[in-house]
Design an enzyme around this catalytic site. Structure first.
Site, PDB file in Angstrom:
ATOM      1  N   TYR A 108     -94.268  42.106 -63.817  1.00 34.70           N
ATOM      2  CA  TYR A 108     -95.140  42.124 -62.647  1.00 34.70           C
ATOM      3  C   TYR A 108     -95.676  43.529 -62.429  1.00 34.70           C
ATOM      4  O   TYR A 108     -94.931  44.501 -62.505  1.00 34.70           O
ATOM      5  CB  TYR A 108     -94.371  41.685 -61.391  1.00 34.70           C
ATOM      6  CG  TYR A 108     -95.213  41.786 -60.144  1.00 34.70           C
ATOM      7  CD1 TYR A 108     -95.981  40.711 -59.720  1.00 34.70           C
ATOM      8  CD2 TYR A 108     -95.282  42.973 -59.416  1.00 34.70           C
ATOM      9  CE1 TYR A 108     -96.790  40.813 -58.608  1.00 34.70           C
ATOM     10  CE2 TYR A 108     -96.090  43.086 -58.301  1.00 34.70           C
ATOM     11  CZ  TYR A 108     -96.844  41.998 -57.895  1.00 34.70           C
ATOM     12  OH  TYR A 108     -97.655  42.106 -56.793  1.00 34.70           O
ATOM     13  N   GLU A 196    -103.569  43.003 -58.806  1.00 28.64           N
ATOM     14  CA  GLU A 196    -102.277  42.416 -59.171  1.00 28.64           C
ATOM     15  C   GLU A 196    -102.360  41.756 -60.539  1.00 28.64           C
ATOM     16  O   GLU A 196    -103.275  40.971 -60.801  1.00 28.64           O
ATOM     17  CB  GLU A 196    -101.856  41.384 -58.123  1.00 28.64           C
ATOM     18  CG  GLU A 196    -100.456  40.841 -58.368  1.00 28.64           C
ATOM     19  CD  GLU A 196    -100.088  39.757 -57.360  1.00 28.64           C
ATOM     20  OE1 GLU A 196    -100.732  38.686 -57.368  1.00 28.64           O
ATOM     21  OE2 GLU A 196     -99.159  39.980 -56.562  1.00 28.64           O
TER      22      GLU A 196
END
Ligand code: ADP
Ligand code: MG
Length: 389
Positions: A108, A196
């Protein structure tokens, strides 16, 4: 403002971040064509302004053109409901057809605007793929955070330190630094509020590639970023909020049944609190702004009443720049023009309040007056038709 995954990937690619080859499709034939160009297998992905698509059936690995066709047919023109959408979901009008990547690990990586430090903050984790909010709650120590000093910008040692913390080695460290630099520059140069990549993957051959991408931008900076503004997809936005913005109204749809027409964001928030306190639930946030003409008040009524859940309207005006008589005229005009039958509670205070009240009283309409905010909220809650209450 949010953009689609394929657009975010195009942006990040321009900034040097590796992303899979892919093409966009608005029809099943086009999806098959893209799959043929790329070579099978491909991953077909619904493009909506929401994450959680994988778990909701919006992402599929397809091994044949027939499979691509069937999946495209099943998605296009439908609404996709994910954990991040409301119960209605978001309409799927385009698909991203992408080269299937051989995944060995999912990480992530996120860049957000951190209000506390007033800086861009990097959030990263070895455990990508899943929703970061859940990870942050269940196992906060699985997240690594790092703040970027605006005076120096992202410094190479920060990227290397993060790469080590994410367990990378060898050429992955340089690759990760490259991804970080690209994300940071895209964020900074385009007035983003969020970048993101979830997941950022390590492929079977050990290379880094961004398999998902999400970007949000500061709406107040769009005037100087026409290339970003052009990426807007109104089809993904709440049509009520759009219509409201056209009239200079600041509207946010909510779940309750008490429609609110208020001047000033602070008063609007306070009124929503008072409604809750009185046992009710607001249907919306709405700030009509300063100097609202009767026409703008009518537009506010139209917007609020476009929500079928609304059973009462509460108008609460504390007029400084506004004028109570203008607002009152707008309320009366709206009541007549829109043939209203539902209860409307009006609380006016401030500039020209006597004229405003006179207009309300003389109208002969069954408008309900209230003197204070507390009284207005309680009256609105009590005026709901029995069924809604
Ligand atoms: P969402 O976050 O909305 O669920 P993602 O783009 O993250 O959508 O896709 C969900 C999952 O699908 C990813 O975590 C990844 O495992 C897989 N996936 C997505 N794109 C690809 C791709 N190009 N090749 C292989 N797997 C993919
Ligand atoms: Mg994702």
């Amino acid at each position: 403002m949010d953009i689609h995954e394929h657009q975010a990937k195009d942006v990040l690619r321009r900034f040097g971040v590796p992303v899979p080859d892919g093409g966009i499709a608005f029809a099943p034939e086009q999806a098959m064509h893209e799959a043929r160009k790329l070579g099978l297998p491909v991953v077909v992905k619904a493009q909506v302004h929401a994450g959680g698509r994988g778990a909701a059936g919006g992402v599929k690995l397809c091994r044949s053109e027939t499979e691509v066709n069937a999946f495209a047919l099943s998605l296009l023109g439908r609404n996709l409901v994910t954990k991040q959408t409301d119960a209605q979901g978001k309409p799927v009008h385009r698909l991203l057809v992408e080269k299937a990547t051989d995944i060995s690990k999912e990480l992530y990586l996120g860049l957000v605007l951190d209000r506390k430090s007033e800086r861009i903050m990097i959030v990263a984790s070895r455990e990508g793929g899943m929703e970061i909010e859940e990870l942050a709650e269940d196992r906060p120590d699985a997240l690594v955070r790092m703040v970027i000093d605006p005076a120096t910008g992202l410094v190479p040692f920060q990227s290397r330190e993060l790469a080590f913390k994410l367990g990378m080695s060898g050429s992955q460290i340089a690759q990760f630094s490259n991804v970080m630099r690209g994300c940071y520059r895209a964020f900074r140069d385009l007035d983003a509020t969020m970048v993101e990549i979830n997941p950022l993957v390590i492929t079977g051959s050990g290379d880094l590639i961004a398999l998902d991408a999400k970007m949000s931008f500061d709406t107040n900076a769009l005037f100087r970023r026409p290339e970003v503004a052009a990426l807007r997809d109104p089809g993904q936005e709440d049509p009520r909020e759009d219509a409201a913005a056209e009239h200079g109204l600041n509207y946010v749809g909510l779940e309750g049944d008490i429609g609110c027409i208020i001047n000033g964001a602070g008063l609007a928030m306070a009124t929503m609190d008072m409604i809750q306190l009185a046992g009710g639930s607001p249907a919306n946030f709405l700030d009509i702004g300063g100097g609202a003409s009767p026409e703008r008040v009518v537009a506010a009524f139209r917007t609020v009443l476009s929500d079928p859940n609304v059973s009462v309207v509460l108008v609460n005006i504390f007029a400084g720049i506004n004028r109570c008589d203008w607002v009152a005229s707008g309320v009366v005009q709206a009541y007549r023009e829109l043939n209203l039958t539902l209860p409307v509670v009006v609380r006016l205070a401030g500039t020209n309040v006597d004229e405003g009240r006179w207009i309300i009283n003389e109208s002969g309409l069954p408008l309900i007056s209230a003197d204070t905010l507390a009284e207005a909220a309680a009256t609105a809650v009590a005026s709901r038709p029995a069924m809604a209450a």
